[in-house]
Design a protein around this motif. Structure first.
Motif, PDB file in Angstrom:
ATOM      1  N   ARG A 185       0.828  -1.205   0.000  1.00 50.26           N
ATOM      2  CA  ARG A 185       0.000   0.000   0.000  1.00 50.26           C
ATOM      3  C   ARG A 185       0.865   1.259   0.000  1.00 50.26           C
ATOM      4  O   ARG A 185       0.578   2.224  -0.717  1.00 50.26           O
ATOM      5  CB  ARG A 185      -0.925  -0.008   1.224  1.00 50.26           C
ATOM      6  N   THR A 186       1.952   1.236   0.759  1.00 50.12           N
ATOM      7  CA  THR A 186       2.838   2.398   0.845  1.00 50.12           C
ATOM      8  C   THR A 186       3.599   2.624  -0.455  1.00 50.12           C
ATOM      9  O   THR A 186       3.674   3.749  -0.968  1.00 50.12           O
ATOM     10  CB  THR A 186       3.830   2.220   2.014  1.00 50.12           C
ATOM     11  N   ARG A 242       1.417   3.973  -3.314  1.00 49.42           N
ATOM     12  CA  ARG A 242       0.492   5.041  -2.891  1.00 49.42           C
ATOM     13  C   ARG A 242       0.287   6.124  -3.955  1.00 49.42           C
ATOM     14  O   ARG A 242      -0.769   6.777  -3.961  1.00 49.42           O
ATOM     15  CB  ARG A 242       0.987   5.692  -1.599  1.00 49.42           C
TER      16      ARG A 242
END
Length: 257
Positions: free
Chosen positions: A146-147, A150
């Motif tokens: 997810r990071t 992003r």
């Protein structure tokens, strides 16, 4: 070929590949033929024929491949660079309808509307190339997926580690990224649309914010239909493939009705 039986052509964004549509295609149903192409100079696509490679060269290549398939016109959906290509293919008379998803090309050359986006993408390329050997283990951790994704997705953790690693691999293997990220070309105004065009902007687009690039798009395509894709990032096929499929189908069905 009528609008009803025309195939659907899917075009991906810069430094990606046709596999970004893998979860969208099943949600489109089986009512029409779907053609997903990987752009010239991208991993899995035809090699670039010259450098610097221009967006126009990629569009020419798609036209050649459509000719090889005996497809004079198609419904076309594209994301980012693919959205730009979709609009230009419509300008050339190759589209029955267009669904351009957060399309590139709506900027003022040299202004923040272009520079900020390309600078962010250049950083993504540099970081991916430096850390490409760590990508596979990092992508096994949902929070890291997810990071690391992003800038292009709100929910990079919803795809698998293998899918996320494939995205990084596509990015680092693209042979025309420098050329395309250096382009000064842009989408010229289309006052009279050559076909029905839907512009679907990702609500949380960090690459081409709707408050900047979306505003320019409305000025250059005043007769297009504009919709917002809620809760998704620049590559919404990652966040919500069902929403993307529904948006594409709606754009076709509105023209068919």
């Amino acid at each position: 070929m009528t609008a009803t039986d025309a195939p659907l052509l899917l075009l991906h964004g810069v430094m990606m590949s046709e596999t970004v549509w893998d979860e969208v295609i099943p949600a489109l149903g089986d009512r029409r033929e779907v053609i997903a192409m990987t752009a010239m100079g991208h991993r899995g696509g035809p090699p670039a024929t010259r450098h610097p490679t221009r967006v126009e060269d990629l569009i020419d290549d798609v036209e050649r491949r459509l000719d090889d398939l005996a497809v004079p016109r198609a419904h076309i959906a594209g994301n980012s660079l693919g959205g730009w290509m979709s609009i230009e293919l419509a300008r050339r008379g190759r589209a029955v309808t267009v669904c351009a998803i957060s399309p590139a090309g709506f900027w003022d050359t040299g202004a923040a509307s272009n520079h900020d986006a390309t600078a962010r993408l250049r950083r993504e390329v540099a970081l991916a190339r430096v850390g490409r050997h760590l990508a596979a283990p990092a992508m096994r951790v949902p929070l890291l997926r997810r990071t690391l994704l992003r800038n292009i997705a709100d929910h990079g953790d919803r795809i698998t580690a293998a899918q996320a690693t494939k995205i990084v691999g596509d990015l680092t293997a693209c042979a025309v990224s420098t050329d395309l990220l250096s382009t000064r070309a842009q989408i010229a105004p289309l006052r009279a649309l050559p076909c029905p065009i839907t512009v679907a902007w990702a609500e949380h687009d960090r690459i081409f914010p709707p408050s900047v690039n979306g505003v320019i798009a409305r000025l250059r395509l005043p007769d297009a239909r504009f919709v917002v894709l809620s809760g998704v990032g620049h590559v919404p096929m990652i966040d919500d493939p069902a929403l993307v499929a529904a948006t594409i189908l709606e754009s076709i069905e509105r023209a068919d009705s």
